[in-house]
Design an enzyme around this catalytic site. Structure first.
Site, short mmCIF file in Angstrom:
data_model
loop_
_atom_site.label_atom_id
_atom_site.label_comp_id
_atom_site.label_asym_id
_atom_site.label_seq_id
_atom_site.Cartn_x
_atom_site.Cartn_y
_atom_site.Cartn_z
CG ASP A 190 14.12 -58.76 -109.31
OD1 ASP A 190 12.97 -58.29 -109.41
OD2 ASP A 190 14.42 -59.65 -108.51
NE ARG B 241 19.08 -59.45 -107.38
CZ ARG B 241 17.90 -59.87 -107.83
NH1 ARG B 241 16.81 -59.58 -107.15
NH2 ARG B 241 17.80 -60.56 -108.94
NE ARG C 199 16.06 -54.59 -102.77
CZ ARG C 199 16.15 -55.90 -102.92
NH1 ARG C 199 16.04 -56.43 -104.13
NH2 ARG C 199 16.35 -56.67 -101.89
CG HIS D 198 10.39 -56.91 -106.03
ND1 HIS D 198 11.22 -57.97 -105.72
CD2 HIS D 198 11.21 -55.90 -106.37
CE1 HIS D 198 12.49 -57.61 -105.87
NE2 HIS D 198 12.51 -56.35 -106.26
CB CYS E 124 11.62 -63.80 -108.61
SG CYS E 124 10.42 -63.38 -107.37
C1 CIR Z 1 16.29 -59.92 -103.49
O1 CIR Z 1 16.11 -59.52 -102.34
O2 CIR Z 1 16.50 -59.14 -104.41
C2 CIR Z 1 16.23 -61.41 -103.75
N1 CIR Z 1 16.72 -62.11 -102.63
C3 CIR Z 1 14.82 -61.82 -104.08
C4 CIR Z 1 14.30 -61.22 -105.36
C5 CIR Z 1 12.93 -61.62 -105.66
N2 CIR Z 1 12.52 -61.09 -106.92
C6 CIR Z 1 11.31 -60.68 -107.21
O3 CIR Z 1 10.43 -60.66 -106.34
N3 CIR Z 1 11.09 -60.24 -108.43
#
Ligand code: CIR
Length: 266
Positions: free
Chosen positions: A79, A98, A144, A174, A261
Site C-alpha cells: 500500500d 498508515r 483509501r 482495495h 498486500c
Molecule cells: C488496512 O486496512 O489497511 C490493512 N489492515 C489491510 C491492508 C490490505 N492491503 C491491501 O489490500 N493492499
C-alpha cells in the site's frame, strides 16, 4: 542494483525483485473490518515465513525488511509504494494510522530506484488500489484512494510513458481485493468487477461469491500464489496452465490483508 528499463511491450513482465516486511506484534491491532477476531501473531509469523518460501521458488531476490511495531499494518507493504519498471512511487496512504508507512518504506525504494516520485496532500492513494496490466495501470477510487491521489498517479505514470485510468469501487477495500491480473489476458475477478465494462476486454475468470477472498492472488514469473482453501478458484487457475502455490493467510485475512498486500514485485 538499480532497476533497469524493461520492454513493456512484452506479453509478460518478469519480476526480479520482491520487497516484503516481517509482521510486527502490533499486527493484532491492524485495521480491520473483517469481524473475524484478532490475528494470532505466532501463527501469522509462520504463515509469513511460508509466503516468503513460496516467493523464493519464483526466481526472485527478496528484500525482507524488519518488523516495525509502531506501524501495525506495515506488513502490507503493497500500500505505501508502487513499483513500476521506470520509477517507484511513495504513496500517501488513505488511513491516518498508515500515513507514516510512506516514510518507513522510502529507504528500501531508493536502494532500487533512481526515480522515486511521491503522492502529496491532499491526494491519498493506497497502491493496493493499483493494478498493472503491461504499461497501463488501473487505479481504484476507494475509501483509501481519492480522486486527487489517482490523478497525481496518472500524471506520474505519463511522465514515464505509461498510462492510468480510474475505476470507482463500490464494495471492496482495495481494487486488488477483488481483482488479480494473471498476465496473458487472464483476469481473476470477484463481485463488482466481473461485470465492469472496462475489464470485458480480458478473459475474466470468475471467482465464486463464497470464495471471493481468493480473488486476491499474485502472478509471479509464471506461477500463481493464492490463499489456501478455495478449491473452485484453484481449479480454475490451474486449468489456465499456471503452477499454483497455495499459502495459508488466515491470520492476515483477519486484518483485511491477503496475498498481494504483503509484497512489492518488480
Ligand atoms: C488496512 O486496512 O489497511 C490493512 N489492515 C489491510 C491492508 C490490505 N492491503 C491491501 O489490500 N493492499
Amino acid at each position: 542494483m538499480k532497476v533497469q528499463r524493461q520492454n513493456l511491450n512484452k506479453a509478460e513482465t518478469m519480476f526480479k525483485h520482491i520487497i516484503a516486511r516481517t509482521p510486527c506484534p502490533a499486527l493484532v491491532d491492524g485495521l480491520s473490518e473483517a469481524g473475524m477476531g484478532k490475528p494470532d501473531y505466532e501463527k501469522a509469523m509462520e504463515q509469513h515465513n511460508d509466503y516468503i518460501r513460496a516467493l523464493q521458488t519464483c526466481g526472485v531476490d527478496i528484500t525482507l525488511l524488519p518488523p516495525a511495531n509502531d506501524h501495525p499494518d506495515s506488513v502490507f507493504v503493497e500500500d505505501p509504494a508502487l513499483c513500476t519498471p521506470y520509477c517507484a512511487v511513495i504513496t500517501r496512504p488513505g488511513a491516518d494510522s498508515r500515513r507514516n508507512e510512506a516514510e518507513l518504506i522510502a529507504p528500501a525504494l531508493h536502494r532500487f530506484y533512481d526515480n522515486v516520485e511521491r503522492i502529496i496532500a491532499p491526494g491519498t492513494l493506497d497502491a493496493g488500489d493499483v493494478m498493472q496490466v503491461g504499461s497501463h495501470y488501473y487505479i481504484g477510487k476507494s475509501a483509501r484512494t481519492n480522486d486527487e491521489g489517482a490523478q497525481q498517479l496518472i500524471v506520474i505514470l505519463e511522465k514515464y510513458g505509461m498510462t492510468g485510468s480510474i475505476v470507482t469501487l463500490e464494495e471492496v477495500l482495495h481494487l486488488k481485493t477483488g481483482l488479480a491480473y494473471l498476465e496473458n489476458g487472464n483476469l481473476l475477478a470477484a463481485g463488482e468487477f466481473v461485470t465492469k465494462p472496462e475489464f470485458q476486454q480480458y478473459n475474466i475468470v470468475e471467482v465464486p461469491v463464497d470464495e471471493s477472498y481468493a480473488a486476491n492472488c499474485i502472478w509471479v514469473n509464471g506461477k500463481v500464489i493464492m490463499p489456501s482453501g478455495y478449491p473452485v478458484t484453484r481449479e480454475k487457475v490451474a486449468r489456465l496452465g499456471y503452477e499454483v502455490i497455495e499459502v495459508d493467510t488466515s491470520e492476515f485475512q483477519k486484518v483485511d490483508g491477503g496475498v498481494s498486500c504483503m509484497s512489492l514485485r518488480f
